[in-house]
Motif scaffolding. Structure first.
Motif, PDB file in Angstrom:
ATOM      1  N   LEU A   1     -10.476-131.030  46.722  1.00  0.00           N
ATOM      2  CA  LEU A   1      -9.541-130.856  45.613  1.00  0.00           C
ATOM      3  C   LEU A   1     -10.261-130.870  44.269  1.00  0.00           C
ATOM      4  O   LEU A   1      -9.894-130.128  43.346  1.00  0.00           O
ATOM      5  CB  LEU A   1      -8.474-131.951  45.658  1.00  0.00           C
ATOM      6  CG  LEU A   1      -7.584-131.936  46.903  1.00  0.00           C
ATOM      7  CD1 LEU A   1      -6.641-133.128  46.906  1.00  0.00           C
ATOM      8  CD2 LEU A   1      -6.799-130.639  47.003  1.00  0.00           C
ATOM      9  N   HIS A   2     -11.290-131.689  44.148  1.00  0.00           N
ATOM     10  CA  HIS A   2     -12.075-131.742  42.915  1.00  0.00           C
ATOM     11  C   HIS A   2     -12.716-130.385  42.631  1.00  0.00           C
ATOM     12  O   HIS A   2     -12.670-129.876  41.506  1.00  0.00           O
ATOM     13  CB  HIS A   2     -13.144-132.828  43.030  1.00  0.00           C
ATOM     14  CG  HIS A   2     -14.005-132.961  41.814  1.00  0.00           C
ATOM     15  ND1 HIS A   2     -15.284-132.452  41.755  1.00  0.00           N
ATOM     16  CD2 HIS A   2     -13.768-133.527  40.608  1.00  0.00           C
ATOM     17  CE1 HIS A   2     -15.803-132.704  40.570  1.00  0.00           C
ATOM     18  NE2 HIS A   2     -14.905-133.359  39.848  1.00  0.00           N
ATOM     19  N   LYS A   3     -13.278-129.783  43.654  1.00  0.00           N
ATOM     20  CA  LYS A   3     -13.902-128.454  43.486  1.00  0.00           C
ATOM     21  C   LYS A   3     -12.842-127.387  43.224  1.00  0.00           C
ATOM     22  O   LYS A   3     -13.031-126.503  42.380  1.00  0.00           O
ATOM     23  CB  LYS A   3     -14.701-128.097  44.741  1.00  0.00           C
ATOM     24  CG  LYS A   3     -15.955-128.929  44.934  1.00  0.00           C
ATOM     25  CD  LYS A   3     -16.665-128.563  46.233  1.00  0.00           C
ATOM     26  CE  LYS A   3     -17.883-129.447  46.453  1.00  0.00           C
ATOM     27  NZ  LYS A   3     -18.542-129.170  47.768  1.00  0.00           N
ATOM     28  N   TRP A   4     -11.744-127.462  43.944  1.00  0.00           N
ATOM     29  CA  TRP A   4     -10.706-126.439  43.815  1.00  0.00           C
ATOM     30  C   TRP A   4     -10.079-126.442  42.419  1.00  0.00           C
ATOM     31  O   TRP A   4      -9.738-125.390  41.882  1.00  0.00           O
ATOM     32  CB  TRP A   4      -9.624-126.672  44.869  1.00  0.00           C
ATOM     33  CG  TRP A   4      -8.726-125.487  45.093  1.00  0.00           C
ATOM     34  CD1 TRP A   4      -8.913-124.461  45.972  1.00  0.00           C
ATOM     35  CD2 TRP A   4      -7.491-125.210  44.413  1.00  0.00           C
ATOM     36  NE1 TRP A   4      -7.875-123.560  45.883  1.00  0.00           N
ATOM     37  CE2 TRP A   4      -6.989-123.996  44.942  1.00  0.00           C
ATOM     38  CE3 TRP A   4      -6.769-125.859  43.423  1.00  0.00           C
ATOM     39  CZ2 TRP A   4      -5.793-123.425  44.498  1.00  0.00           C
ATOM     40  CZ3 TRP A   4      -5.581-125.299  42.978  1.00  0.00           C
ATOM     41  CH2 TRP A   4      -5.095-124.097  43.518  1.00  0.00           C
ATOM     42  N   MET A   5      -9.943-127.604  41.826  1.00  0.00           N
ATOM     43  CA  MET A   5      -9.279-127.721  40.523  1.00  0.00           C
ATOM     44  C   MET A   5     -10.154-127.294  39.353  1.00  0.00           C
ATOM     45  O   MET A   5      -9.646-127.043  38.265  1.00  0.00           O
ATOM     46  CB  MET A   5      -8.828-129.167  40.308  1.00  0.00           C
ATOM     47  CG  MET A   5      -7.599-129.570  41.101  1.00  0.00           C
ATOM     48  SD  MET A   5      -6.105-128.670  40.629  1.00  0.00           S
ATOM     49  CE  MET A   5      -5.828-129.292  38.960  1.00  0.00           C
ATOM     50  N   LYS A   6     -11.452-127.210  39.554  1.00  0.00           N
ATOM     51  CA  LYS A   6     -12.358-126.922  38.442  1.00  0.00           C
ATOM     52  C   LYS A   6     -12.050-125.570  37.803  1.00  0.00           C
ATOM     53  O   LYS A   6     -12.019-124.545  38.470  1.00  0.00           O
ATOM     54  CB  LYS A   6     -13.802-126.948  38.932  1.00  0.00           C
ATOM     55  CG  LYS A   6     -14.650-127.969  38.206  1.00  0.00           C
ATOM     56  CD  LYS A   6     -16.003-128.135  38.827  1.00  0.00           C
ATOM     57  CE  LYS A   6     -16.563-129.498  38.461  1.00  0.00           C
ATOM     58  NZ  LYS A   6     -17.843-129.775  39.074  1.00  0.00           N
TER      59      LYS A   6
ATOM     60  N   ARG B   1      -9.318-124.440  36.641  1.00  0.00           N
ATOM     61  CA  ARG B   1      -7.965-123.914  36.819  1.00  0.00           C
ATOM     62  C   ARG B   1      -7.063-124.377  35.677  1.00  0.00           C
ATOM     63  O   ARG B   1      -7.131-125.520  35.231  1.00  0.00           O
ATOM     64  CB  ARG B   1      -7.379-124.363  38.154  1.00  0.00           C
ATOM     65  CG  ARG B   1      -8.155-123.879  39.359  1.00  0.00           C
ATOM     66  CD  ARG B   1      -7.340-124.024  40.622  1.00  0.00           C
ATOM     67  NE  ARG B   1      -6.286-123.048  40.690  1.00  0.00           N
ATOM     68  CZ  ARG B   1      -6.380-121.878  41.353  1.00  0.00           C
ATOM     69  NH1 ARG B   1      -7.501-121.555  41.966  1.00  0.00           N
ATOM     70  NH2 ARG B   1      -5.364-121.041  41.366  1.00  0.00           N
ATOM     71  N   GLU B   2      -6.200-123.484  35.240  1.00  0.00           N
ATOM     72  CA  GLU B   2      -5.262-123.806  34.174  1.00  0.00           C
ATOM     73  C   GLU B   2      -3.815-123.692  34.645  1.00  0.00           C
ATOM     74  O   GLU B   2      -2.896-123.848  33.855  1.00  0.00           O
ATOM     75  CB  GLU B   2      -5.484-122.866  32.983  1.00  0.00           C
ATOM     76  CG  GLU B   2      -6.896-122.954  32.401  1.00  0.00           C
ATOM     77  CD  GLU B   2      -7.089-122.018  31.218  1.00  0.00           C
ATOM     78  OE1 GLU B   2      -6.123-121.302  30.876  1.00  0.00           O
ATOM     79  OE2 GLU B   2      -8.185-121.998  30.654  1.00  0.00           O
TER      80      GLU B   2
ATOM     81  N   ILE C   1      -4.201-134.543  37.292  1.00  0.00           N
ATOM     82  CA  ILE C   1      -5.138-133.607  36.676  1.00  0.00           C
ATOM     83  C   ILE C   1      -4.385-132.314  36.397  1.00  0.00           C
ATOM     84  O   ILE C   1      -3.696-131.784  37.275  1.00  0.00           O
ATOM     85  CB  ILE C   1      -6.345-133.321  37.596  1.00  0.00           C
ATOM     86  CG1 ILE C   1      -7.125-134.604  37.859  1.00  0.00           C
ATOM     87  CG2 ILE C   1      -7.258-132.271  36.987  1.00  0.00           C
ATOM     88  CD1 ILE C   1      -8.259-134.442  38.855  1.00  0.00           C
ATOM     89  N   GLY C   2      -4.521-131.830  35.179  1.00  0.00           N
ATOM     90  CA  GLY C   2      -3.833-130.606  34.786  1.00  0.00           C
ATOM     91  C   GLY C   2      -3.755-130.518  33.281  1.00  0.00           C
ATOM     92  O   GLY C   2      -4.451-131.244  32.563  1.00  0.00           O
ATOM     93  N   PRO C   3      -2.886-129.653  32.760  1.00  0.00           N
ATOM     94  CA  PRO C   3      -2.731-129.530  31.314  1.00  0.00           C
ATOM     95  C   PRO C   3      -2.384-130.867  30.669  1.00  0.00           C
ATOM     96  O   PRO C   3      -1.560-131.615  31.185  1.00  0.00           O
ATOM     97  CB  PRO C   3      -1.583-128.523  31.174  1.00  0.00           C
ATOM     98  CG  PRO C   3      -1.621-127.729  32.431  1.00  0.00           C
ATOM     99  CD  PRO C   3      -2.049-128.687  33.498  1.00  0.00           C
TER     100      PRO C   3
ATOM    101  N   ILE D   1       2.217-124.607  34.116  1.00  0.00           N
ATOM    102  CA  ILE D   1       1.582-124.493  35.426  1.00  0.00           C
ATOM    103  C   ILE D   1       2.551-123.800  36.376  1.00  0.00           C
ATOM    104  O   ILE D   1       3.760-123.763  36.144  1.00  0.00           O
ATOM    105  CB  ILE D   1       1.165-125.866  35.987  1.00  0.00           C
ATOM    106  CG1 ILE D   1       2.378-126.820  36.006  1.00  0.00           C
ATOM    107  CG2 ILE D   1       0.038-126.451  35.172  1.00  0.00           C
ATOM    108  CD1 ILE D   1       2.869-127.178  37.353  1.00  0.00           C
ATOM    109  N   LYS D   2       1.999-123.232  37.445  1.00  0.00           N
ATOM    110  CA  LYS D   2       2.869-122.621  38.442  1.00  0.00           C
ATOM    111  C   LYS D   2       2.654-123.223  39.829  1.00  0.00           C
ATOM    112  O   LYS D   2       3.377-122.886  40.760  1.00  0.00           O
ATOM    113  CB  LYS D   2       2.683-121.108  38.480  1.00  0.00           C
ATOM    114  CG  LYS D   2       1.338-120.617  38.996  1.00  0.00           C
ATOM    115  CD  LYS D   2       1.371-119.095  39.115  1.00  0.00           C
ATOM    116  CE  LYS D   2       0.134-118.571  39.829  1.00  0.00           C
ATOM    117  NZ  LYS D   2       0.222-117.115  40.061  1.00  0.00           N
ATOM    118  N   ASN D   3       1.653-124.103  39.951  1.00  0.00           N
ATOM    119  CA  ASN D   3       1.360-124.735  41.236  1.00  0.00           C
ATOM    120  C   ASN D   3       1.351-126.255  41.101  1.00  0.00           C
ATOM    121  O   ASN D   3       0.915-126.785  40.075  1.00  0.00           O
ATOM    122  CB  ASN D   3      -0.018-124.326  41.769  1.00  0.00           C
ATOM    123  CG  ASN D   3      -0.244-122.834  41.739  1.00  0.00           C
ATOM    124  OD1 ASN D   3       0.642-122.054  42.105  1.00  0.00           O
ATOM    125  ND2 ASN D   3      -1.428-122.420  41.308  1.00  0.00           N
ATOM    126  N   VAL D   4       1.767-126.941  42.151  1.00  0.00           N
ATOM    127  CA  VAL D   4       1.617-128.393  42.243  1.00  0.00           C
ATOM    128  C   VAL D   4       1.020-128.741  43.603  1.00  0.00           C
ATOM    129  O   VAL D   4       1.507-128.277  44.640  1.00  0.00           O
ATOM    130  CB  VAL D   4       2.964-129.136  42.077  1.00  0.00           C
ATOM    131  CG1 VAL D   4       2.842-130.587  42.536  1.00  0.00           C
ATOM    132  CG2 VAL D   4       3.426-129.094  40.628  1.00  0.00           C
TER     133      VAL D   4
END
Length: 538
Positions: A322-327, A329-330, A501-503, A31-34
């Motif tokens: 945040l739920h919508k923004w994360m959909k 995303r990898e 939430i993430g990889p 990942i490149k963002n937190v």
């Protein structure tokens, strides 16, 4: 092998046909963002209140009665976090945020220092050094404990004037919150140029003791300045300092009442977070963003049950963004957690208004009424709390501003009842307004220097915020009617919930029962940042 292949094919089909939202998010890779969310004071009890309201309020306030918190939990990994300092049982907000930001044990009431008082680099500073863009968003003040702990180092969280100066030196790309008063020179009211720059709804009040104009300093550092909703919408990608209130942003009740008004001047927490994400998301090297729903804590400190509900609703609006923004995303790790629980809140059963007859259709009752020995709380309580239209803190402040001739028991009853869904007796008003000698009097202490304070019957040592404590007495007067209890006006050591939430390869690292310092270290590592730590986590 021929026997195994059909089974594997069926398993593959079953997995693809039963893909959950959780699977939708789980991918492997770096990942490149937190995005790191700290719900200040948001313990499991506060989460429970939001869920009870969503499921059982009279009017559905959520689609299919599902909160955005619930959606995040379904999408991510759940774990539990201990947040105590290295030398104490209970944490404050600055210590907890410092432990998250540095990965080191810290001390209560300091910012950006380890538990030996040494400066410790934060994840925000490390990210900047590596070329990532950074941001801080809060619904308190930008100089308040949590955001300050990411971009300053000070022996006192209360030194907000110095913190404001240092935060500009550290230089997060995005800073959006309240706290204008710490950026204005002491004679700001006499400055016509400042009055022309800052919209009229904001007072030119300053807390500074010097002539330093930190807005000018910010402009010289290439910050775009925003003071209202419209100016925030117009900023271009780049550095932004948004200060939308002199002190703190408005509370959760205001948010519920005003968030859908088109002529609203002050941005909501969700709008500030959205603006920050829009600004940061295309950053070539990635970004770190901390977002704080901070006034959950303030509702807890004041034991204001109705306000607490509205603060949780404000936080849930943010969770929806945040739920919508994360959909899909990898490239991003989202962490949603808290720094501590505030108030020791809970709904509880009591002996008030018991043995009420209830008709039951079940054959076992043989036509007789059901009568419970205790009052377990009615769902209608949730709707009454939602209809509270003013915080208990503001209700008391209203009365304090009245001339003495107006402060009759009847006038106070009418005022309180007009904003709350409960009746008050003369005895209730007397209890609310009673004062007594401060047994913890300290003339050199910010909150203990009053010789007379609002009267607390028991556990007075845990109600030491001076006149503010009078708002806590509402919880004692109304507790039996609200089926709610509060243990303290301060923090508790209750472990807090964390959602990641993430990889999958990253979220697995955040599994189990962790300490906030461990969470800090794992988050720093997730961004590919390096730091040498001085302490061993116990």
């Amino acid at each position: 092998m021929k026997r195994i292949l059909p089974f594997l094919l069926m398993l593959l089909i079953y997995s693809s046909c039963n893909k959950t939202e959780k699977d939708y998010y789980q991918t492997n890779g770096k990942i490149k963002n937190v995005i790191f969310v700290i719900g200040d004071g948001m313990g499991p009890q506060q989460l429970s209140m939001l869920q009870l309201f969503a499921k059982h309020s009279k009017e559905p306030h959520f689609t299919n009665r599902v909160t955005n918190l619930e959606k995040l939990m379904s999408a991510g990994r759940l774990s539990t976090v201990m947040t105590n300092p290295g030398r104490n049982l209970v944490v404050d907000s600055s210590c907890s945020a410092t432990q998250y930001s540095t990965g080191e044990y810290s001390l209560p009431e300091v910012v950006g220092l380890d538990h030996n008082g040494e400066v410790s680099k934060t994840i925000l500073e490390l990210a900047k050094e590596k070329g990532l863009r950074t941001g801080l968003v809060s619904d308190t003040r930008i100089t308040h404990a949590t955001p300050a702990s990411y971009a300053s180092h000070n022996v006192s969280r209360n030194d907000e004037n110095a913190i404001a100066k240092e935060m500009l030196e550290v230089g997060p790309d995005i800073m959006l919150s309240g706290g204008l008063r710490h950026f204005l020179p002491k004679n700001a009211k006499e400055d016509a140029e400042l009055r022309g720059l800052i919209p009229s709804h904001l007072p030119l009040s300053s807390k500074r003791k010097d002539d330093v104009n930190l807005l000018e300093v910010a402009s010289n550092k290439s910050y775009q300045l925003a003071f209202d909703r419209k100016s925030l919408e117009k900023v271009e990608k780049g550095k932004v300092l948004g200060l939308f209130e002199s002190s703190a942003m408005p509370d959760g009740i205001w948010n519920t009442q005003n968030k859908n008004k088109e002529d609203r001047v002050i941005p909501t927490l969700t709008e500030m977070a959205s603006a920050a994400l829009d600004n940061l998301e295309d950053s070539e090297n990635g970004f770190f963003l901390m977002i704080e729903p901070g006034q959950i804590d303030w509702a807890g400190h004041r034991n204001d049950t109705g306000l607490l509900l509205h603060e949780m609703l404000r936080a849930d609006d943010l969770f929806g963004l945040l739920h919508k923004w994360m959909k899909g995303r990898e490239d991003t790790l989202l962490v949603v957690t808290a720094d501590h629980e505030t108030g020791g809140f809970g709904f509880s059963y009591s002996g008030y208004d018991v043995l009420k007859p209830v008709k039951m259709s079940g054959a076992k009752f043989k036509g007789e009424d059901y009568r419970s020995n205790y009052n377990y709380g009615e769902f209608s309580t949730l709707d009454k709390l939602y209809k509270q239209s003013r915080s208990t803190f503001n209700l008391i402040r209203d009365v304090e501003k009245w001339p003495k001739a107006k402060r009759s028991i009847q006038n106070m009853k009418e005022h309180f009842e007009s904003h709350m869904q409960y009746s008050f007796s003369d005895k209730d008003i007397e209890q609310l307004m009673k004062s007594s000698k401060n047994e913890f009097y300290r003339p050199d202490h910010k909150n203990l220097r009053l010789k007379e304070v609002p009267h607390i019957e028991d556990f007075a040592a845990f109600y030491t915020y001076g006149d503010i404590t009078r708002s806590n007495i509402f919880a004692r007067v109304l507790g039996h009617k609200q089926s709610s209890v509060w243990a303290t006006a301060s923090h508790t050591s209750t472990p807090v919930t964390m959602i990641t939430i993430g990889p999958r390869s990253l979220t697995e690292e955040f599994n189990g029962l962790l300490h906030s310092t461990e969470v800090g270290r794992k988050t720093i590592k997730a961004l590919g940042l390096k730091k040498e730590y001085k302490t061993v986590i116990k």
